[in-house]
Write a protein that holds these residues in place. Structure first.
Motif, PDB file in Angstrom:
ATOM      1  N   ASP B 177      30.363   4.920 -13.016  1.00  0.00           N
ATOM      2  CA  ASP B 177      31.735   4.854 -13.702  1.00  0.00           C
ATOM      3  C   ASP B 177      31.608   4.046 -14.802  1.00  0.00           C
ATOM      4  OD1 ASP B 177      35.422   4.568 -14.237  1.00  0.00           O
ATOM      5  OD2 ASP B 177      34.241   6.996 -14.573  1.00  0.00           O
ATOM      6  N   ALA B 178      31.982   2.173 -14.165  1.00  0.00           N
ATOM      7  CA  ALA B 178      32.078   1.201 -15.140  1.00  0.00           C
ATOM      8  C   ALA B 178      31.063   0.796 -15.364  1.00  0.00           C
ATOM      9  CB  ALA B 178      32.973   0.057 -14.106  1.00  0.00           C
ATOM     10  N   ASN B 179      29.231   1.404 -15.121  1.00  0.00           N
ATOM     11  CA  ASN B 179      28.137   1.077 -15.296  1.00  0.00           C
ATOM     12  C   ASN B 179      28.399  -0.564 -15.410  1.00  0.00           C
ATOM     13  OD1 ASN B 179      25.905   1.664 -16.625  1.00  0.00           O
ATOM     14  ND2 ASN B 179      26.045   0.966 -18.230  1.00  0.00           N
ATOM     15  N   HIS B 180      28.659  -1.193 -13.922  1.00  0.00           N
ATOM     16  CA  HIS B 180      29.320  -2.100 -14.014  1.00  0.00           C
ATOM     17  C   HIS B 180      28.538  -2.934 -12.776  1.00  0.00           C
ATOM     18  CE1 HIS B 180      30.673  -6.360 -15.051  1.00  0.00           C
ATOM     19  NE2 HIS B 180      30.503  -7.000 -14.204  1.00  0.00           N
ATOM     20  N   ILE B 181      27.851  -3.677 -12.347  1.00  0.00           N
ATOM     21  CA  ILE B 181      27.520  -3.684 -10.605  1.00  0.00           C
ATOM     22  C   ILE B 181      29.089  -4.494 -10.286  1.00  0.00           C
ATOM     23  CG2 ILE B 181      26.294  -5.195  -9.019  1.00  0.00           C
ATOM     24  CD1 ILE B 181      24.158  -4.603 -10.535  1.00  0.00           C
ATOM     25  N   LEU B 182      29.731  -3.973  -8.854  1.00  0.00           N
ATOM     26  CA  LEU B 182      30.831  -4.271  -8.740  1.00  0.00           C
ATOM     27  C   LEU B 182      30.381  -4.683  -7.166  1.00  0.00           C
ATOM     28  CD1 LEU B 182      32.928  -1.448  -9.829  1.00  0.00           C
ATOM     29  CD2 LEU B 182      33.293  -3.717 -10.295  1.00  0.00           C
ATOM     30  N   LEU B 183      29.209  -4.369  -6.216  1.00  0.00           N
ATOM     31  CA  LEU B 183      29.045  -5.596  -4.837  1.00  0.00           C
ATOM     32  C   LEU B 183      27.433  -5.842  -5.300  1.00  0.00           C
ATOM     33  CD1 LEU B 183      29.465  -6.186  -2.262  1.00  0.00           C
ATOM     34  CD2 LEU B 183      28.299  -4.130  -1.587  1.00  0.00           C
ATOM     35  N   ASP B 184      27.629  -7.808  -6.043  1.00  0.00           N
ATOM     36  CA  ASP B 184      26.405  -8.033  -6.582  1.00  0.00           C
ATOM     37  C   ASP B 184      25.632  -8.685  -6.076  1.00  0.00           C
ATOM     38  OD1 ASP B 184      25.158  -9.863  -8.368  1.00  0.00           O
ATOM     39  OD2 ASP B 184      26.051  -9.563  -9.707  1.00  0.00           O
ATOM     40  N   GLU B 185      24.271  -8.833  -5.554  1.00  0.00           N
ATOM     41  CA  GLU B 185      23.248  -9.306  -4.251  1.00  0.00           C
ATOM     42  C   GLU B 185      23.386 -11.178  -5.107  1.00  0.00           C
ATOM     43  OE1 GLU B 185      19.172  -7.509  -3.894  1.00  0.00           O
ATOM     44  OE2 GLU B 185      19.450  -9.146  -2.550  1.00  0.00           O
ATOM     45  N   THR B 186      23.833 -11.458  -5.732  1.00  0.00           N
ATOM     46  CA  THR B 186      23.925 -12.164  -6.180  1.00  0.00           C
ATOM     47  C   THR B 186      25.144 -13.766  -6.198  1.00  0.00           C
ATOM     48  OG1 THR B 186      23.758 -12.233  -8.373  1.00  0.00           O
ATOM     49  CG2 THR B 186      21.418 -12.322  -7.487  1.00  0.00           C
ATOM     50  N   LYS B 187      25.543 -12.441  -6.283  1.00  0.00           N
ATOM     51  CA  LYS B 187      27.072 -13.450  -6.349  1.00  0.00           C
ATOM     52  C   LYS B 187      27.929 -13.332  -5.173  1.00  0.00           C
ATOM     53  CE  LYS B 187      27.859 -11.565 -11.472  1.00  0.00           C
ATOM     54  NZ  LYS B 187      29.314 -11.150 -12.057  1.00  0.00           N
ATOM     55  N   THR B 188      27.906 -12.224  -4.860  1.00  0.00           N
ATOM     56  CA  THR B 188      28.055 -11.772  -3.274  1.00  0.00           C
ATOM     57  C   THR B 188      27.527 -12.130  -2.115  1.00  0.00           C
ATOM     58  OG1 THR B 188      29.438 -10.410  -3.293  1.00  0.00           O
ATOM     59  CG2 THR B 188      30.669 -11.502  -4.043  1.00  0.00           C
ATOM     60  N   PRO B 189      26.437 -12.690  -2.056  1.00  0.00           N
ATOM     61  CA  PRO B 189      24.934 -11.921  -1.426  1.00  0.00           C
ATOM     62  C   PRO B 189      25.742 -11.783   0.504  1.00  0.00           C
ATOM     63  CG  PRO B 189      25.446 -14.437  -1.885  1.00  0.00           C
ATOM     64  CD  PRO B 189      26.114 -13.641  -1.660  1.00  0.00           C
ATOM     65  N   SER B 190      26.368 -12.578   0.919  1.00  0.00           N
ATOM     66  CA  SER B 190      26.974 -12.432   2.275  1.00  0.00           C
ATOM     67  C   SER B 190      27.501 -11.068   2.682  1.00  0.00           C
ATOM     68  CB  SER B 190      27.792 -12.926   3.220  1.00  0.00           C
ATOM     69  OG  SER B 190      27.609 -14.501   2.866  1.00  0.00           O
ATOM     70  N   LEU B 191      28.460 -10.669   1.362  1.00  0.00           N
ATOM     71  CA  LEU B 191      28.951  -8.803   1.007  1.00  0.00           C
ATOM     72  C   LEU B 191      27.601  -7.593   1.551  1.00  0.00           C
ATOM     73  CD1 LEU B 191      32.431  -9.020  -0.337  1.00  0.00           C
ATOM     74  CD2 LEU B 191      32.271  -8.493   2.097  1.00  0.00           C
ATOM     75  N   PHE B 192      26.853  -8.301   0.103  1.00  0.00           N
ATOM     76  CA  PHE B 192      25.822  -7.623  -0.109  1.00  0.00           C
ATOM     77  C   PHE B 192      25.006  -6.702   1.237  1.00  0.00           C
ATOM     78  CE2 PHE B 192      23.357  -4.831  -3.063  1.00  0.00           C
ATOM     79  CZ  PHE B 192      21.879  -4.880  -2.639  1.00  0.00           C
ATOM     80  N   GLN B 193      24.855  -7.361   1.713  1.00  0.00           N
ATOM     81  CA  GLN B 193      24.091  -7.732   2.909  1.00  0.00           C
ATOM     82  C   GLN B 193      24.695  -6.882   4.225  1.00  0.00           C
ATOM     83  OE1 GLN B 193      21.544 -11.207   3.846  1.00  0.00           O
ATOM     84  NE2 GLN B 193      21.182 -11.162   1.852  1.00  0.00           N
ATOM     85  N   TRP B 194      26.091  -7.242   4.263  1.00  0.00           N
ATOM     86  CA  TRP B 194      26.905  -6.983   5.394  1.00  0.00           C
ATOM     87  C   TRP B 194      26.943  -5.186   4.912  1.00  0.00           C
ATOM     88  CZ3 TRP B 194      31.368  -4.830   3.346  1.00  0.00           C
ATOM     89  CH2 TRP B 194      32.023  -3.785   4.572  1.00  0.00           C
ATOM     90  N   ALA B 195      27.433  -5.073   3.618  1.00  0.00           N
ATOM     91  CA  ALA B 195      27.413  -3.605   3.513  1.00  0.00           C
ATOM     92  C   ALA B 195      26.204  -2.643   3.680  1.00  0.00           C
ATOM     93  CB  ALA B 195      27.053  -3.672   1.412  1.00  0.00           C
ATOM     94  N   GLU B 196      24.916  -2.974   3.651  1.00  0.00           N
ATOM     95  CA  GLU B 196      23.761  -2.689   4.409  1.00  0.00           C
ATOM     96  C   GLU B 196      24.054  -2.051   5.551  1.00  0.00           C
ATOM     97  OE1 GLU B 196      19.879  -3.713   2.602  1.00  0.00           O
ATOM     98  OE2 GLU B 196      20.663  -3.313   0.418  1.00  0.00           O
ATOM     99  N   ARG B 197      23.779  -3.025   5.886  1.00  0.00           N
ATOM    100  CA  ARG B 197      23.470  -3.266   7.553  1.00  0.00           C
ATOM    101  C   ARG B 197      25.497  -1.839   8.065  1.00  0.00           C
ATOM    102  NH1 ARG B 197      22.972  -8.872   7.624  1.00  0.00           N
ATOM    103  NH2 ARG B 197      25.507  -9.384   7.745  1.00  0.00           N
ATOM    104  N   PHE B 198      26.470  -2.436   7.509  1.00  0.00           N
ATOM    105  CA  PHE B 198      27.605  -1.022   7.708  1.00  0.00           C
ATOM    106  C   PHE B 198      27.064   0.139   7.915  1.00  0.00           C
ATOM    107  CE2 PHE B 198      31.632  -0.109   9.066  1.00  0.00           C
ATOM    108  CZ  PHE B 198      31.989   0.617   7.653  1.00  0.00           C
TER     109      PHE B 198
END
Lengths: 219, 227
Positions: B177-198
């Motif tokens: 909707d925002a046309n903007h990345i809100l879970l960024d692999e480079t800015k928040t790498p731990s969360l990004f990877q956690w999200a995939e695992r979750f």
């Protein structure tokens, strides 16, 4: 010897009062530090960098933030004396529900009662009375919210009682007339040493509220 | 082991309902799912949650439990001998998990939702900036809580994973909707990877709503003002 438990707090805070009461219920020795909220201490900013708010409970150097979370923590770390949450999972869920209700609803409504005027204040008063009546209905004829024993919901709500005279004065209404059972409950809680020692003089709270009213441009 | 009669009133699209369902899955509890119709509230819902009139409501042997995080804790405690613990075992770790779960609801979610309700570019930009700042806090929280393990709760998903992870479907929808990345692999790498695992966790995967379907529902819930 440095105290194992430090509480960063602000004397009129109804949230800080929760943690004070819980610590006293458990007989935990603690160092109370009153913060100047206009000039927060480096320790407060270090221990609660996310919200920068009181109360902050510091146990052996480690911070616990948010009053409801602190009370549960205290109950879990010092479980043997005066249990605060019930042992039955369903009763625990009910207790958490009502403290969550207080946390969701009370702050905004009570703020409107004493820190606004005109139509906004009238709306606030209606909301506030409705909230108190809901709580009073939940209390029913029990001595405390959890039944026979003083506990989590009582601790969650009682701090607001010291602000009642101020709400009545600035809102121009009587809480006892609207919720007599709730007032009786509050007086019962005040009989407990942990509560009496943890709550400030309501007259001082009225003075504090008057000062806030001036600050908000309502007076 | 007798679990009793378990019902859950909810909706496929609700983040808060998903929390309860993940917790029930973690404990392998069978339950009857009572899907609410969007736009109406059933009599059972109004009777079971008269104070807030909201989903989810867990009804265990005819006794209602309300508020998603409270339901998750209830599930952990009522069925403590089933499956793995949802809350951490140490009081301090529990306090930290509760703190961040409250932060997710009180601060992070509010910011995320304000992207959908923003009027005009300025408001949207401000909302995005706020979400990014708060997501950054959550990245730090993940590093602090996980202690090198795959989830906030350690080796297995737990209370805080559930509290935040249940938002992942909507997180994607708001990104679109925002046309903007809100879970960024480079800015928040731990969360990004956690999200995939979750999302790949077997107790979560069947519950995560499909993005297109959720986006369509979001358009109904958050209609754009007419030009």
């Amino acid at each position: 010897m440095a105290k194992e438990v430090i509480l960063l707090d602000f004397w009129p805070s109804m949230y800080g009062m929760r943690t004070r009461i819980a610590l006293r219920e458990k007989g935990v020795d603690f160092e109370y530090r009153d913060e100047n909220l206009r000039e927060k201490s480096p320790l407060l900013l270090q221990m609660n960098p996310v919200h920068k708010k009181i109360p902050v409970l510091i146990h052996n150097g480690k911070p616990v933030c948010e009053s409801a979370i602190q009370v549960q923590y205290i109950d879990e770390v010092w479980p043997h004396k005066n249990p605060i949450l019930p042992s039955d999972p369903y009763q625990r869920a009910q207790a958490r529900f009502w403290v969550d209700f207080i946390d969701k609803k009370m702050y905004e409504a009570q703020r409107k009662v004493y820190a606004t005027k005109g139509e906004e204040q009238e709306t606030g008063k209606k909301e506030f009375i409705e909230i108190l009546k809901t709580l009073e209905s939940e209390l029913g004829d029990k001595p405390y919210f959890g039944g026979d024993d003083f506990g989590y919901v009582d601790i969650g709500l009682i701090g607001f009682y010291t602000w009642f005279p101020g709400y009545e004065k600035f809102g121009n209404f009587s809480i006892e007339a609207e919720c007599p059972k709730l007032i009786a409950w509050a007086k019962r809680c005040m009989q407990r040493e942990s509560v009496a020692k943890s709550l400030p003089d309501p007259e001082k709270v009225v003075e504090f509220m008057a000062m806030l009213r001036k600050k908000f441009g309502v007076e | 082991m007798v679990t009793g009669d378990v019902k859950l009133i909810g909706s496929w699209a609700s983040v808060f309902v998903m929390r309860a369902r993940i917790a029930l899955n973690l404990k392998s509890i069978s339950y009857e799912f009572l899907q609410e119709t969007y736009g109406t509230k059933s009599e059972l819902l109004l009777k079971s949650n008269p104070v807030h009139k909201k989903i989810p409501v867990l009804i265990h042997d005819d006794k209602p439990v309300c508020e998603s995080n409270i339901i998750v804790q209830y599930i952990d405690e009522a069925w403590s001998s089933y499956g793995l613990s949802i809350l951490p075992s140490q009081p301090y770790d529990r306090a930290i998990a509760r703190f961040w779960a409250a932060y997710v609801d009180d601060k992070w979610f509010i910011a995320l939702r304000s992207i959908l309700t923003a009027r005009g570019e300025e408001e949207k930009k401000a909302a995005i900036a706020e979400v990014e700042e708060r997501t950054d806090h959550l990245e730090k929280a993940f590093i602090e809580c996980s202690n090198g393990k795959p989830f906030f709760n350690g080796d297995h998903i737990g209370y805080l994973d559930i509290a935040l992870g249940s938002f992942l479907g909507w997180w994607k929808v708001v990104e679109l909707d925002a046309n903007h990345i809100l879970l960024d692999e480079t800015k928040t790498p731990s969360l990004f990877q956690w999200a995939e695992r979750f999302c790949n966790d077997p107790d979560v995967k069947p519950l995560m709503p499909e993005t297109t379907k959720l986006a369509e529902f979001a358009r109904k819930l958050f209609p754009k003002p007419q030009a």
